[in-house]
Motif scaffolding. Structure first.
Motif, PDB file in Angstrom:
ATOM      1  N   TYR A  80       3.596  -7.596  -4.764  1.00 57.09           N
ATOM      2  CA  TYR A  80       4.734  -6.811  -5.233  1.00 57.09           C
ATOM      3  C   TYR A  80       5.773  -7.648  -5.982  1.00 57.09           C
ATOM      4  N   ASN A 113       4.294   4.561   0.174  1.00 55.72           N
ATOM      5  CA  ASN A 113       3.492   4.231  -1.008  1.00 55.72           C
ATOM      6  C   ASN A 113       4.018   3.012  -1.768  1.00 55.72           C
ATOM      7  N   GLY A 114       4.328   1.957  -1.018  1.00 52.87           N
ATOM      8  CA  GLY A 114       4.723   0.697  -1.632  1.00 52.87           C
ATOM      9  C   GLY A 114       6.178   0.586  -2.035  1.00 52.87           C
ATOM     10  N   LYS A 115       6.991   1.584  -1.740  1.00 49.11           N
ATOM     11  CA  LYS A 115       8.400   1.554  -2.111  1.00 49.11           C
ATOM     12  C   LYS A 115       9.282   1.687  -0.876  1.00 49.11           C
ATOM     13  N   ILE A 116      10.397   0.955  -0.890  1.00 47.01           N
ATOM     14  CA  ILE A 116      11.342   1.036   0.217  1.00 47.01           C
ATOM     15  C   ILE A 116      12.160   2.317   0.096  1.00 47.01           C
ATOM     16  N   ASN A 169      11.389 -11.218  -5.038  1.00 46.83           N
ATOM     17  CA  ASN A 169      12.079 -10.442  -4.008  1.00 46.83           C
ATOM     18  C   ASN A 169      12.365 -11.329  -2.792  1.00 46.83           C
ATOM     19  N   TYR A 175       7.827  -6.398   2.134  1.00 50.16           N
ATOM     20  CA  TYR A 175       6.763  -5.934   1.249  1.00 50.16           C
ATOM     21  C   TYR A 175       5.402  -6.428   1.731  1.00 50.16           C
ATOM     22  N   TYR A 177       4.289  -4.262   4.562  1.00 53.46           N
ATOM     23  CA  TYR A 177       3.751  -2.985   4.098  1.00 53.46           C
ATOM     24  C   TYR A 177       2.310  -3.158   3.622  1.00 53.46           C
ATOM     25  N   PHE A 206       8.946   2.373   4.448  1.00 56.08           N
ATOM     26  CA  PHE A 206       8.187   2.346   3.201  1.00 56.08           C
ATOM     27  C   PHE A 206       7.378   3.624   3.025  1.00 56.08           C
TER      28      PHE A 206
END
Length: 315
Positions: free
Chosen positions: A121, A20-23, A292, A299, A302, A18
């Motif tokens: 998320y 900044n919050g994105k895979i 998700n 998520y 993270y 990850f």
């Protein structure tokens, strides 16, 4: 903020990088969770380093791990687990992360991580009071109040709602009791439920080698009476479980997840008319499907790591 996340699931071990919050990247390997956890660590490390593709692990802020059992997040230890990675309580995963990745670690139970993932998320964004039911081989649960995962002295608060007893003389569970939600309707309980139906011998299900919810859906759609009665029973059990969680934890949203939620029409059956059964004092309660479902845990991990490590040393 860059984080390595690992979900030691019952059927697969998932890993994701990850930022900044994105895979950035993700992969999965078979869990073989009937084997010791120690025996799966080498393959898990290999999976993560393949994702890194030569990048220095020290470019990351930490590792976040989820386990399918009760977790003490302070001691970073598994304190209770059943029929999966049965040596998990003996494994020092924090030491493993420092040796394998040169990074600190945070740790949480998978259902609690999944709820965090949806709250921050997914479909639960904007809700501070939430509960989750994960319908799969078993039934996973978690609860959050005022934006925080519910915790307690033994870290089981909210996590054992699937073992609330519905019938004191019901079917035996894997826990010490009978007639709880999971024993009454779940993936592992399904074959018993089907074979106990009075018309099982005349049902199309009797010809199937494997009795799971995929097969149940096939025969339900064809109007098979055994399948119909079993589905109706499952829906009744799970709706009761949902209502128990609403009345116990006072959430503003119930999030439904897990592989069984792929059953066509199940969400509508679980949701239909349930508002009429909720006490007025509980107010309006939303019932939503996880946004998700296959990545909620990652998520959530993270989010947990970002909250723990902040932007300190973030690259």
């Amino acid at each position: 903020m860059k984080v390595i996340t690992i979900d030691f699931g019952g059927s697969s071990i998932k890993g994701a990088l990850f930022e900044n919050g994105k895979i950035l990247k993700k992969d999965a390997i078979p869990a073989h969770s009937e084997k010791p956890l120690k025996s799966r660590l080498a393959d898990t490390k290999e999976m993560i380093f393949k994702l890194l593709e030569g990048d220095d692990t020290r470019e990351y802020d930490g590792v976040a791990i989820a386990m399918p059992g009760i977790v003490d997040p302070d001691r970073k230890r598994v304190t209770g687990i059943y029929e999966k990675y049965e040596d998990a309580g003996e494994v020092d995963l924090e030491q493993w992360c420092r040796e394998a990745f040169l990074l600190p670690m945070v740790m949480e139970m998978d259902s609690k991580s999944a709820l965090l993932g949806e709250m921050y998320y997914g479909c639960g964004i904007g809700y501070e009071d939430a509960v989750m039911l994960i319908l799969g081989t078993g039934v996973g649960t978690a609860a959050a109040i005022n934006g925080k995962i519910l915790d307690s002295r033994n870290h089981v608060a909210g996590a054992l709602a699937s073992h609330i007893i519905l019938e004191m003389d019901g079917d035996k569970c894997t826990c010490p009791n009978k007639g709880c939600v999971e024993a009454s309707a779940s993936g592992w309980a399904l074959p018993r439920m089907i074979k106990a139906d009075k018309d099982y011998a005349f049902s199309g299900l009797s010809k199937e080698q494997k009795l799971d919810f995929h097969v149940l859906e096939k025969w339900y759609q064809q109007g098979d009476m055994t399948a119909k009665r079993v589905v109706e029973r499952c829906v009744k059990v799970w709706r009761t479980g949902i209502l128990n969680m609403i009345h116990a934890y006072d959430p503003a949203i119930v999030i439904l997840s897990g592989a069984i939620m792929q059953f066509r029409g199940l969400y509508e059956m679980l949701k239909d008319g349930i508002e009429d059964l909720i006490w007025d004092c509980c107010g309006t309660v939303a019932v939503k499907k996880a946004e998700n479902p296959t990545e909620s845990v990652l998520y959530g991990l993270y989010h947990l790591a970002a909250k723990t490590y902040g932007n300190k040393g973030s690259k």
